[in-house]
Every structure is written in structure tokens, then in C-alpha cells.
Design an enzyme around this catalytic site. Structure first.
Site, PDB file in Angstrom:
ATOM      1  N   ASP A  68       0.839  -1.196   0.000  1.00  0.00           N
ATOM      2  CA  ASP A  68       0.000   0.000   0.000  1.00  0.00           C
ATOM      3  C   ASP A  68       0.870   1.240   0.000  1.00  0.00           C
ATOM      4  O   ASP A  68       1.959   1.217   0.573  1.00  0.00           O
ATOM      5  CB  ASP A  68      -0.802   0.053   1.311  1.00  0.00           C
ATOM      6  CG  ASP A  68      -2.274  -0.219   1.113  1.00  0.00           C
ATOM      7  OD1 ASP A  68      -2.658  -0.585  -0.001  1.00  0.00           O
ATOM      8  OD2 ASP A  68      -3.025  -0.075   2.089  1.00  0.00           O
ATOM      9  N   TYR A  70       2.016   4.786   1.583  1.00  0.00           N
ATOM     10  CA  TYR A  70       1.922   5.388   2.911  1.00  0.00           C
ATOM     11  C   TYR A  70       0.682   6.288   2.952  1.00  0.00           C
ATOM     12  O   TYR A  70       0.332   6.926   1.960  1.00  0.00           O
ATOM     13  CB  TYR A  70       3.159   6.228   3.212  1.00  0.00           C
ATOM     14  CG  TYR A  70       4.454   5.458   3.261  1.00  0.00           C
ATOM     15  CD1 TYR A  70       4.649   4.427   4.179  1.00  0.00           C
ATOM     16  CD2 TYR A  70       5.513   5.784   2.412  1.00  0.00           C
ATOM     17  CE1 TYR A  70       5.849   3.736   4.240  1.00  0.00           C
ATOM     18  CE2 TYR A  70       6.721   5.098   2.464  1.00  0.00           C
ATOM     19  CZ  TYR A  70       6.882   4.077   3.381  1.00  0.00           C
ATOM     20  OH  TYR A  70       8.078   3.395   3.444  1.00  0.00           O
ATOM     21  N   PHE A  81       7.804   2.045  -0.621  1.00  0.00           N
ATOM     22  CA  PHE A  81       8.767   2.231   0.470  1.00  0.00           C
ATOM     23  C   PHE A  81       9.411   3.619   0.494  1.00  0.00           C
ATOM     24  O   PHE A  81      10.024   4.002   1.484  1.00  0.00           O
ATOM     25  CB  PHE A  81       9.865   1.152   0.461  1.00  0.00           C
ATOM     26  CG  PHE A  81       9.368  -0.218   0.760  1.00  0.00           C
ATOM     27  CD1 PHE A  81       8.930  -0.559   2.030  1.00  0.00           C
ATOM     28  CD2 PHE A  81       9.324  -1.190  -0.236  1.00  0.00           C
ATOM     29  CE1 PHE A  81       8.457  -1.833   2.313  1.00  0.00           C
ATOM     30  CE2 PHE A  81       8.851  -2.474   0.032  1.00  0.00           C
ATOM     31  CZ  PHE A  81       8.419  -2.794   1.308  1.00  0.00           C
ATOM     32  N   HIS A 190       9.518  -9.136   5.767  1.00  0.00           N
ATOM     33  CA  HIS A 190       9.210  -7.726   5.519  1.00  0.00           C
ATOM     34  C   HIS A 190      10.121  -6.849   6.384  1.00  0.00           C
ATOM     35  O   HIS A 190      10.461  -7.226   7.515  1.00  0.00           O
ATOM     36  CB  HIS A 190       7.749  -7.444   5.859  1.00  0.00           C
ATOM     37  CG  HIS A 190       7.238  -6.154   5.323  1.00  0.00           C
ATOM     38  ND1 HIS A 190       7.444  -4.959   5.971  1.00  0.00           N
ATOM     39  CD2 HIS A 190       6.545  -5.865   4.194  1.00  0.00           C
ATOM     40  CE1 HIS A 190       6.885  -3.985   5.268  1.00  0.00           C
ATOM     41  NE2 HIS A 190       6.342  -4.504   4.182  1.00  0.00           N
TER      42      HIS A 190
END
Length: 226
Positions: A68, A70, A81, A190
Site C-alpha cells: 500500500d 503510505y 517504500f 518484511h
């Protein structure tokens, strides 16, 4: 996104032309139009396809898959990221930089903008390309995953010797879309603080990626963010 011509780089527009014409994509666009009437949506409309605009289809060498965007103010700018310049680095990104330092020795940068990676052929692809402000996951299962799965499949089918970096169970689930007989797939936990100690730290994906690129006679990625 509010017209029939998404702001997306030409090689991607060509390879994804059938997706843009599909019913699900029309429904997705309509969903976003209605969302914007009531809510703030991230990233801004002209940055939704930033990953594609920074990294043309023919230039992709490495694919990083996020989930997703941010959802905080000013963070998302279309690259997974990554955060826009001047924005505080989120915990997952800090851990990515920590692993980079441990792997390659580069200092953790002050800035969290990863455009320099994208410009070298690293496709920073979120599975969902938009989100409602302050509501994580709010645009999941609206059509974006169908679109980005098609992106992964097109890359797998029409390109050779790519490197897919799959961090976390969600990203690893995309492995089924990739022809592993002709592409390299590196998996790890992750980089979130909740899981980074369970296999992200020490994965050495940055150096491993460059080793694979070198064997393929491709230019290595300069991972250092200045």
C-alpha cells in the site's frame, strides 16, 4: 486518473493498453472519482503512476513489490517504500537502509526518496496504487491488485533475467505470477519493525542483486542514496 488517459510513460501505456480498456479499470477510475469527492487521497493524482514514469518497461532490471502507499500527509509519491523529499523516514524504510548499510557499508541517508533507484531500473511497485488519507488498506480490493498483477505478469512474460525482491508474505505471494525459469526471485521477511529481525536483516539482497546483474552483463545498481 479522471480521464481515459492515465499519466503513464509510453512503453507502459502500450504494454498495458488492454488493462486500461478493461471494465475493472473503468470501475476503479469511477471509484477514485467518488472517493476524491469525500476524502483526501494519496499520492496526488499526477504521482499515482510515478513508479512507471521513472522506470520505463524496457528499462526495468529489478522489481520491488510493496503493498500500500503510505497514508500520512506528504509521504506517498508513487514509489513503494519511498517518501517524498523532506518527509521523515518511516520505520520500514529505515530498516531497508540499515540492511543496505550492513550489506554494502553505505551510510543511512538523511533523505528517504528512492527516485535514484527507480532511475536505474528498479521498479518500486505497490500492489495498490492509492489510499485514503490515514486509512491503511482503504483502497485494497478495488481493482488495483488486478492491474498490478498484470504488470508483474507482463514483465515476467516479455522481459528476461529480471530480479524480483519479495519482502514479506504479501509480496512473496506474487511469486506465482513470475516465471522463475527465466527470472531471479529473492525472498525475505518484511522490513517492518515487527518482522525485520526474522529474516530481513542479513538477507543481503542489495549485493546479491548486483551479483546477478553482473553475471547477466547488466550494469549494477548504485544503491547509495546521496
Amino acid at each position: 486518473m479522471q480521464n481515459s488517459n492515465p499519466q503513464i510513460e509510453e512503453s507502459w501505456r502500450t504494454i498495458l493498453s488492454d488493462e486500461f480498456k478493461a471494465l475493472y479499470f473503468s470501475e476503479l477510475k469511477q471509484f477514485l472519482v467518488e472517493e476524491r469527492k469525500q476524502f483526501t487521497i494519496y499520492p496526488p493524482g499526477n504521482q499515482i503512476f510515478s513508479a512507471f514514469n521513472f522506470t520505463p518497461f524496457t528499462d526495468v532490471k529489478v522489481v520491488v513489490i510493496g503493498q500500500d502507499p503510505y497514508h500520512g500527509v506528504g509521504q506517498a509519491h508513487g514509489l513503494c517504500f519511498s517518501v517524498a523529499r523532506g518527509i521523515r523516514k518511516p520505520p520500514s524504510l529505515i530498516n531497508i537502509f540499515k540492511e543496505m548499510k550492513g550489506d554494502l557499508g553505505f551510510e543511512i541517508p538523511m533523505d528517504g526518496n528512492l527516485e535514484a533507484w527507480a532511475q536505474q531500473g528498479v521498479l518500486l511497485l505497490n500492489a495498490t496504487l492509492t489510499v485514503r488519507a490515514h486509512q491503511a488498506g482503504s483502497h485494497q480490493n478495488k481493482g488495483w491488485e488486478h492491474f498490478t498483477d498484470a504488470v508483474i505478469q507482463k514483465l515476467s512474460m516479455h522481459r528476461d533475467q529480471l530480479i524480483f525482491l519479495l519482502w514479506g508474505n504479501f509480496a512473496i505471494s506474487k511469486k506465482e505470477l513470475i516465471d522463475t525459469s527465466k527470472h531471479a526471485v529473492l525472498t525475505a521477511a518484511h522490513p517492518s519493525p515487527f518482522s525485520a529481525n526474522r529474516g530481513f536483516f542479513g538477507c543481503k539482497h542489495f549485493s546479491k542483486t548486483n551479483e546477478i546483474l553482473e553475471k547477466s552483463s547488466k550494469q549494477k545498481i548504485n544503491w547509495e542514496i546521496i
